[in-house]
Design a protein around this motif. Structure first.
Motif, PDB file in Angstrom:
ATOM      1  N   TRP A  96       0.696   0.740   2.053  1.00 23.20           N
ATOM      2  CA  TRP A  96      -0.217   1.340   3.030  1.00 23.20           C
ATOM      3  C   TRP A  96       0.577   2.109   4.071  1.00 23.20           C
ATOM      4  N   GLY A  98       0.268   3.164   8.341  1.00 22.33           N
ATOM      5  CA  GLY A  98      -0.418   3.130   9.628  1.00 22.33           C
ATOM      6  C   GLY A  98      -0.125   4.411  10.397  1.00 22.33           C
ATOM      7  N   ARG A  99      -1.072   4.829  11.222  1.00 25.76           N
ATOM      8  CA  ARG A  99      -0.895   6.051  12.006  1.00 25.76           C
ATOM      9  C   ARG A  99      -0.419   5.701  13.422  1.00 25.76           C
ATOM     10  N   HIS A 190       0.622  10.758   1.140  1.00 27.84           N
ATOM     11  CA  HIS A 190       0.292  11.489   2.375  1.00 27.84           C
ATOM     12  C   HIS A 190       1.193  12.723   2.503  1.00 27.84           C
ATOM     13  N   GLN A 381      -7.534  -0.626   8.029  1.00 24.02           N
ATOM     14  CA  GLN A 381      -6.712   0.408   8.664  1.00 24.02           C
ATOM     15  C   GLN A 381      -6.332   0.073  10.106  1.00 24.02           C
ATOM     16  N   ALA A 384      -3.192  -1.906   9.968  1.00 20.76           N
ATOM     17  CA  ALA A 384      -2.046  -1.069   9.609  1.00 20.76           C
ATOM     18  C   ALA A 384      -1.584  -0.259  10.819  1.00 20.76           C
ATOM     19  N   ASP A 385      -2.533   0.302  11.550  1.00 18.56           N
ATOM     20  CA  ASP A 385      -2.195   1.114  12.719  1.00 18.56           C
ATOM     21  C   ASP A 385      -1.537   0.263  13.808  1.00 18.56           C
TER      22      ASP A 385
END
Length: 417
Positions: A96, A98-99, A190, A381, A384-385
């Motif tokens: 995954w 994360g942003r 991505h 998500q 993850a962020d």
């Protein structure tokens, strides 16, 4: 005008010297190499600086390469399925990204330290090219109001005793191997944005891949952290850069084939683009006592040296320099005595302790609740962020990472939302 000596021209020493210089202090900087020697030498580190550390550079208007360095907008985690690489290539059990709330950046320290050193001299700072020994500092301590030691290797570090209460390890926990390369393809998950990729191979080690800016422009860093004595611990004694890269790629093909797939056409950025070694994570007492009775204050890696598994080295150095700068400015004309030195370090330790706790936790086998958290981030998500942004603010891990109850409550709240 107060006179300050800074010994060591890395992230913390140069940032501190330039910061003090901008506030009118008379600063002398000692480096064992010239700017040209740094620029033409071997890479010194991996580095990825997150928002808070980058902001310290911006505050001092030292972000010279911000428009050129890749903007890192995410941080991804992949975990190899245990045992899947024996006998064949490994498979991913978790993957995954994360942003990040604010982008991160990496600038080769050869570029940054050489540029900052030249800037310091151009602004009127006294630059002394000399590998300082304890005997040198014994002399200088009498002529400066404050001596700061930011040279994290060599004889000078021996002045600062190990703090056993804050240093759980007595041996290196990873064997480190770095290669700077051109020609790495994007991660197909991505392709539209850059991310640091953390690839965990249980029981073996970790591969970190990070975009960077180097002497020849955009590049990527391939960074293996191997458990000592394991299959990644094969770089000791390798002097030939081409052999180093070949070994790096062989290990990627076996343990992280999803990363190897985008690395089949890579080339080293330059002959100095590789590095290997190991060191023991250590917290040291902050005040060094010289033979003549003078005192010196340790900075950044000299007093808090963590394994680079959490990518905090340059971030911690920038945060230490910013904290020390504030403490010096706030002290005015008063004496920089031992009590002030210890208080200045403890103020920095308020931040650094979270980095040390998290890094030491990541060096050991992850407990079940951490595995659950990393696994759940693939479906949630926000998790993850949050994990990704912990690299900028490791203090947040106290709220959801270390204790099973807090992890469970956090995941339940995210899943419920």
């Amino acid at each position: 005008m107060r006179k300050i000596l800074v010994v060591g021209a890395g992230q913390s020493g140069l940032q501190l010297a330039l910061g003090l210089q901008s506030h009118g202090y008379e600063v002398t900087l000692m480096s064992n190499r010239t700017a040209d020697e740094i620029r033409t030498g071997r890479v010194m580190s991996t580095q990825c600086m997150f928002h808070t550390a980058l902001q310290h550079e911006r505050d001092l208007q030292l972000n010279f390469w911000e428009s050129q360095a890749p903007r890192i907008e995410g941080l991804g985690v992949s975990v190899a399925a245990p045992g899947s690489f024996d006998p064949g290539p490994s498979q991913r059990a978790i993957d995954w990204v994360g942003r990040l709330d604010g982008y991160a950046q990496s600038v080769d320290q050869r570029v940054k330290m050489a540029g900052w050193m030249e800037t310091f001299a151009q602004r009127g700072g006294q630059l002394v090219i000399h590998g300082a020994a304890v005997s040198d500092l014994d002399y200088f301590a009498r002529t400066y109001d404050l001596v700061l030691v930011s040279a994290g290797k060599g004889e000078l570090v021996s002045m600062f005793g190990r703090d056993a209460s804050r240093s759980p390890y007595t041996q290196p926990q990873r064997a480190l191997a770095v290669a700077y390369v051109h020609g790495l393809g994007p991660r197909p998950e991505h392709p539209e944005f850059d991310a640091v990729r953390c690839n965990l191979v249980p029981g073996v080690g970790e591969l970190f891949v990070m975009p960077t800016y180097t002497l020849s422009g955009r590049a990527d860093i391939l960074f293996w952290e191997g458990i000592p004595g394991g299959p990644l611990d094969v770089f000791q004694g390798v002097k030939d850069p081409a052999e180093h890269l070949s070994l790096t790629l062989e290990l990627m093909e076996r343990f992280t084939p999803w990363e190897y797939a985008r690395a089949t056409k890579v080339e080293l950025t330059d002959a100095g683009g590789t590095l290997s070694g190991r060191y023991t994570p250590t917290v040291r007492t902050p005040v060094g006592r010289l033979p003549g009775g003078g005192l010196v204050l340790g900075v950044a890696d000299v007093v808090v040296a963590n394994d680079p598994i959490t990518g905090q080295g340059s971030n911690s150095a920038a945060k230490c320099a910013a904290s020390y700068l504030d403490s010096i400015l706030g002290h005015g004309d008063k004496e920089f005595d031992e009590a002030w030195m210890r208080a200045t370090f403890e103020r920095y330790w308020d931040t650094a302790q979270h980095v040390t706790k998290w890094t030491n936790a990541m060096l050991g086998p992850p407990p079940e609740h951490v595995l659950n958290l990393i696994g759940a981030a693939g479906e949630l998500q926000p998790a993850a962020d949050r994990f990704a942004n912990g690299f900028d603010d490791p203090a947040d891990f106290e709220n959801f990472f270390y204790e099973p109850e807090k992890t469970g409550a956090y995941l339940a709240s995210v899943a419920g939302g």
